[in-house]
Design an enzyme around this catalytic site. Structure first.
Site, short mmCIF file in Angstrom:
data_model
loop_
_atom_site.label_atom_id
_atom_site.label_comp_id
_atom_site.label_asym_id
_atom_site.label_seq_id
_atom_site.Cartn_x
_atom_site.Cartn_y
_atom_site.Cartn_z
CE LYS A 191 0.30 3.15 -3.09
NZ LYS A 191 0.26 4.42 -3.21
CE1 TYR A 248 27.11 -20.23 -4.61
CE2 TYR A 248 25.64 -18.53 -2.75
CZ TYR A 248 26.07 -20.10 -3.64
OH TYR A 248 25.42 -21.51 -3.53
C1 LIG Z 1 0.58 5.01 -2.68
C2 LIG Z 1 -0.51 6.23 -3.25
C3 LIG Z 1 -0.31 6.69 -1.86
C4 LIG Z 1 -0.18 6.98 -0.30
O1 LIG Z 1 1.76 7.29 -0.48
P1 LIG Z 1 2.28 7.30 0.34
O2 LIG Z 1 3.91 7.88 -0.73
O3 LIG Z 1 3.06 6.23 0.71
O4 LIG Z 1 1.87 8.15 1.24
C5 LIG Z 1 -1.25 7.90 -1.99
N1 LIG Z 1 -1.92 8.35 -2.79
C6 LIG Z 1 -2.00 7.29 -4.11
C7 LIG Z 1 -2.59 7.33 -5.29
C8 LIG Z 1 -1.33 6.18 -4.31
O5 LIG Z 1 -0.68 5.43 -4.99
#
Ligand SMILES: *Cc1c(COP(=O)(O)O)cnc(C)c1O
Length: 391
Positions: free
Chosen positions: A47, A269
């Site tokens: 994702k 800055y």
């Molecule tokens: C992001 C996500 C994962 C993966 O999690 P990690 O901690 O990156 O391994 C798994 N299941 C869901 C539903 C997620 O949203």
């Protein structure tokens, strides 16, 4: 006096598909050591454009994964277009009955998070039925059904399964506290009670739970792993390389220019850094507009030509300044590494910025080119396909 590098020396994120492949292999071996049942299958979670690594660059390193998990329908289409033929789990999309019918998405797995999705699935069979994972809400309370609603939702899906309208039906949950042993234990007790009376495979673990207490994976059929496949540890106090994982993203920029400061002169800055002695400071074309955090602690580490140095002065929108006093050879064009090597894991920068590594890599902005360094051993198995709407 200032020496300049050629223009266009902006920061780049180099992505190593071979490291993704290594990390996936590491996880497969890790899972193979537990239990008498076959090791669980792996959803590689990609994702947020593969946690900022870019979908196209990582897919070639993931050819040995059993499937990939995305959040949106759009990303599922991108993966099919890029030639991904194995299962795709869509974790969040509110697919309509029509969208469910697009055979391009097959083999498609879906999480069912709410009653709306149940109703859409009940609108009649799709030509290639989806495999469905009913999500338990757990204590994360983002999505899914509570224990009081879970049984009824499962019964409705069970009917669709028996009528041949689903390719399969399983149970899924996502931890709220996977990095805390006591909380992890409690959450496991809760969902185990909800799932126990009902048949069907389970998909319960993520990177942190797999590292903290991997034995439990022998009770599950599919695991979902994201962050560790990128070579990053989800557990505070450790980092990917110390676990045997390889960072898959290296953030680098060449020195754009070198500034000479006299004792007492400041830079950046707010003039937050003042030179005590005469010193050389290197400028690089990277800043918070690229996603590098502005709120780092003092002396945040970088590598100049693979040797340790530090950031001096404030991170600005487009510029970071680094101490070159221990680097007399450094000049315009010398490479500065900001994160993502064994010596400088992203976990160190996250710690300096009081955040987690996932926020840094997924927060890189669109102006940072993701440059893939090789296709990975399995890359040639991905063949681009025509997009579904080109007829
Ligand atoms: C992001 C996500 C994962 C993966 O999690 P990690 O901690 O990156 O391994 C798994 N299941 C869901 C539903 C997620 O949203």
């Amino acid at each position: 006096m200032m020496s300049l590098a050629p223009l266009g020396d902006q920061v780049r994120a180099y992505i190593q598909p071979a490291s993704i492949e290594h990390n996936l292999g590491w996880l497969q071996r890790h899972l193979g050591q537990f239990g008498t049942r076959p090791a669980p299958k792996i959803w590689a979670v990609i994702k947020a454009d593969a946690y900022g690594h870019s979908t196209a660059a990582v897919l070639t390193g993931l050819a040995q994964a059993d499937g990939i998990a995305v959040l949106t329908l759009e990303q599922a289409y991108v993966c099919r277009f890029l030639g991904w033929h194995k299962p795709i789990l869509v974790m969040d999309a509110l697919l309509t009955a029509n969208e469910l019918r697009d055979p391009v998405l097959s083999p498609l797995h879906l999480t069912v998070n709410n009653p709306y999705q149940l109703t859409e699935l009940e609108k009649g069979p799709a030509p290639s039925p989806p495999y469905v994972w009913l999500r338990y809400r757990g204590s994360l309370n983002h999505a899914g059904f509570e224990h009081t609603e879970y049984g009824a939702a499962h019964t409705r899906l069970q009917r669709l399964l028996q009528a041949g309208h689903l390719a399969g039906l399983g149970h899924l949950q996502h931890y709220a506290n996977a990095d805390d042993p006591a909380q992890l234990h409690l959450e496991r007790q809760l969902f185990s009670q909800v799932f126990a009376p009902r048949v069907g495979p389970r998909c319960t673990e993520n990177s942190a739970s797999l590292l903290l207490d991997p034995g439990f994976a022998s009770d599950t059929d599919w695991v979902r792993s994201g962050i560790m496949l990128y070579g990053i540890s989800p557990l505070s106090g450790s980092n990917g390389p110390s676990l045997g994982l390889e960072p898959a993203m290296t953030l680098e920029a060449p020195l754009l220019a070198v500034q000479h400061l006299r004792a007492g002169q400041a830079i950046g800055y707010g003039n937050s850094f003042q030179a005590k002695h005469a010193m050389r400071v290197g400028l690089i074309r990277c800043g918070y507009a690229d996603g590098y955090p502005r709120n780092i602690a003092q002396n945040c580490p970088v590598l100049v030509n693979n040797r340790p140095s530090r950031i001096v002065g404030r991170v600005s929108m487009d510029t970071i300044t680094v101490d070159l006093n221990a680097h007399p050879e450094a000049s315009a064009g010398t490479m500065v590494t900001l994160w993502g090597t064994k010596q400088l894991p992203i976990e160190l920068i996250a710690q300096s910025a009081a955040t987690i590594p996932a926020q840094l890599c997924s927060g890189l902005t669109a102006r940072v080119p993701r440059v893939s360094t090789g296709s990975g051993r399995c890359g040639d198995r991905l063949e681009p396909r025509r997009p579904p709407h080109e007829g």
